[in-house]
Design a protein around this motif. Sequence first.
Motif, PDB file in Angstrom:
ATOM      1  N   GLN A  21       0.814  -1.218   0.000  1.00  0.00           N
ATOM      2  CA  GLN A  21       0.000   0.000   0.000  1.00  0.00           C
ATOM      3  C   GLN A  21       0.849   1.269   0.000  1.00  0.00           C
ATOM      4  O   GLN A  21       0.618   2.215   0.749  1.00  0.00           O
ATOM      5  CB  GLN A  21      -0.958  -0.017   1.197  1.00  0.00           C
ATOM      6  N   ARG A  32      -7.029  -2.813  -3.871  1.00  0.00           N
ATOM      7  CA  ARG A  32      -7.934  -1.889  -3.185  1.00  0.00           C
ATOM      8  C   ARG A  32      -9.098  -2.652  -2.558  1.00  0.00           C
ATOM      9  O   ARG A  32      -9.494  -2.377  -1.414  1.00  0.00           O
ATOM     10  CB  ARG A  32      -8.450  -0.844  -4.167  1.00  0.00           C
ATOM     11  N   LYS A  33      -9.646  -3.603  -3.313  1.00  0.00           N
ATOM     12  CA  LYS A  33     -10.748  -4.411  -2.798  1.00  0.00           C
ATOM     13  C   LYS A  33     -10.303  -5.233  -1.598  1.00  0.00           C
ATOM     14  O   LYS A  33     -11.016  -5.337  -0.594  1.00  0.00           O
ATOM     15  CB  LYS A  33     -11.262  -5.326  -3.906  1.00  0.00           C
ATOM     16  N   LYS A  53      -7.922  -4.504   0.448  1.00  0.00           N
ATOM     17  CA  LYS A  53      -7.720  -3.580   1.561  1.00  0.00           C
ATOM     18  C   LYS A  53      -9.049  -3.227   2.221  1.00  0.00           C
ATOM     19  O   LYS A  53      -9.162  -3.190   3.453  1.00  0.00           O
ATOM     20  CB  LYS A  53      -7.020  -2.305   1.055  1.00  0.00           C
ATOM     21  N   GLN A  54     -10.084  -2.960   1.391  1.00  0.00           N
ATOM     22  CA  GLN A  54     -11.399  -2.611   1.919  1.00  0.00           C
ATOM     23  C   GLN A  54     -12.005  -3.770   2.698  1.00  0.00           C
ATOM     24  O   GLN A  54     -12.577  -3.579   3.771  1.00  0.00           O
ATOM     25  CB  GLN A  54     -12.316  -2.201   0.769  1.00  0.00           C
ATOM     26  N   GLU A  55     -11.884  -4.975   2.156  1.00  0.00           N
ATOM     27  CA  GLU A  55     -12.410  -6.151   2.849  1.00  0.00           C
ATOM     28  C   GLU A  55     -11.695  -6.381   4.175  1.00  0.00           C
ATOM     29  O   GLU A  55     -12.325  -6.771   5.164  1.00  0.00           O
ATOM     30  CB  GLU A  55     -12.269  -7.376   1.942  1.00  0.00           C
ATOM     31  N   SER A  89     -10.362  -4.028   5.981  1.00  0.00           N
ATOM     32  CA  SER A  89     -10.812  -2.980   6.905  1.00  0.00           C
ATOM     33  C   SER A  89     -12.177  -3.321   7.487  1.00  0.00           C
ATOM     34  O   SER A  89     -12.431  -3.135   8.698  1.00  0.00           O
ATOM     35  CB  SER A  89     -10.884  -1.628   6.167  1.00  0.00           C
ATOM     36  N   VAL A  90     -13.064  -3.842   6.660  1.00  0.00           N
ATOM     37  CA  VAL A  90     -14.417  -4.208   7.107  1.00  0.00           C
ATOM     38  C   VAL A  90     -14.338  -5.330   8.127  1.00  0.00           C
ATOM     39  O   VAL A  90     -15.004  -5.306   9.177  1.00  0.00           O
ATOM     40  CB  VAL A  90     -15.301  -4.623   5.930  1.00  0.00           C
TER      41      VAL A  90
END
Length: 480
Positions: free
Chosen positions: A409, A467-468, A470-472, A474-475
Amino acid sequence: MATFLLSIVLLIVGYMVYSKVVERIFGINDAKPTPAYTKGDGMDYVPMPWWKGSLIQLLNIAGLGPIFGAILGAFYGPVAFIWIVIGTLFAGAVHDYFSGMLSLRHNGEQYPTIVGRYLGKSVRFFIHIVSILLMILVAAAFTAGPAQLIAEITPISFMFALGLIFTYFLMAAVLPVNKIIGKVYPVFGAILIFMAVAVCGALLFSGHQIPNVTASNLHPDNLPLWPLMMVTISCGAISGFHATQSPIIARTIKKESEGRKVFYGAMVAEGIIALIWAAAAMTFFGGTGGLAAAHAAAGPAGVVNEISTSLLGTLGGILAILGVIILPITTGDTALRSSRMMLTELLGKGFSKIKGKKAVIFATIPVTVPAIFLATIDYTFLWRYVGWTNQLVATVMLWTAAMYLLKHQKVHWICGVPALFMTAVVSTYIFYAPEGFGMAYEPSLAIGLSLTSVVLAWYIKQIFAHRKEKQEHSVSSIAS
């Protein structure tokens, strides 16, 4: 002359500014022990001062590359200055920094193994084979020339000279890095720098007018500037060979902050050397036409000798002989050393039962024998294949670094943009060049750019995938 001087200033300022940007993005940690200490073996993993590592790195990556390549690149005229400056700062030095620092971060791993970490096992196997072939080609190409010159100026035959050189190669490849390379190569690195500085000073005060950059392509044969110049001037702008050499010094660095001076700094120094020799070549003979005639009559070694002796007298002649004989030999032996390391990693299990010096010797012989054979065939044939293979290796290294930054990242475009540019270069070149498919320029360009578009689509896909991910992540972290 103003363009030439400005180019040198830009390289120096670029090192002072952009190298720190690259270092900050990579993120150094001097508290972390380096492989020189954690894996110290008295053979390849040996701590050395950064200044010694820098000189060895310069000699390993340079040799005659930024001299012969710059002379051939000077055929295109002063536009070569632009490629040397931009290529060095934003592609070559970035490439060298990451190839060295990623090796350091991964316990001194060789280039193909690092590629495998970030681009997959299939790419690793492919680049392992390509890299070992490149090392063998470089060792052969950088041996044939010195052996021929020795045969011309001494009573020694070409084959006997070749035997002497390869005997030395074997010694240098199997002895600990601090025995020959660590003691003698810093001196040769200093000679390389002194030679370039002396030629630069003599050229500036000789009355010759170094041409300024224009948009014109001045190649006497009207060869297309793109992508040929980007392959011709490799050492001095960007060279994949450097990725195979950086792990040698990565195994000797004492702390991570030294990497900027050793890897990025050595590449900038090589860029300055290339600028000097490109300027001398296109100026000394009264233009690119005169340079082409001199090159046709005596080859690149003859051009170096005439410039050196004319500008520097007896000292220049001595430096020319040292350069044309010693510098390529020092590149050839480190090529064999790194190919030995790569072969050991590729066939690690096969060598696991062989210990100590025997393992080193058994891994060196398989790459030395074909190098000896290839050194006896036509030099120009070898060099053509070195060029494209070299830039292919550089392109893969830049993509590896981009994937490393993307995975962690960080600002990946500092490697992704030059990687995309070099993808276009190698894709177009292989279809146009005579050693490739020998197609017409326009269809070669169309195919090359189409392949580059496919790679760009893959790059964009990787960006969105990370990015996906990373988002998953974070969730899931919030949910837990």
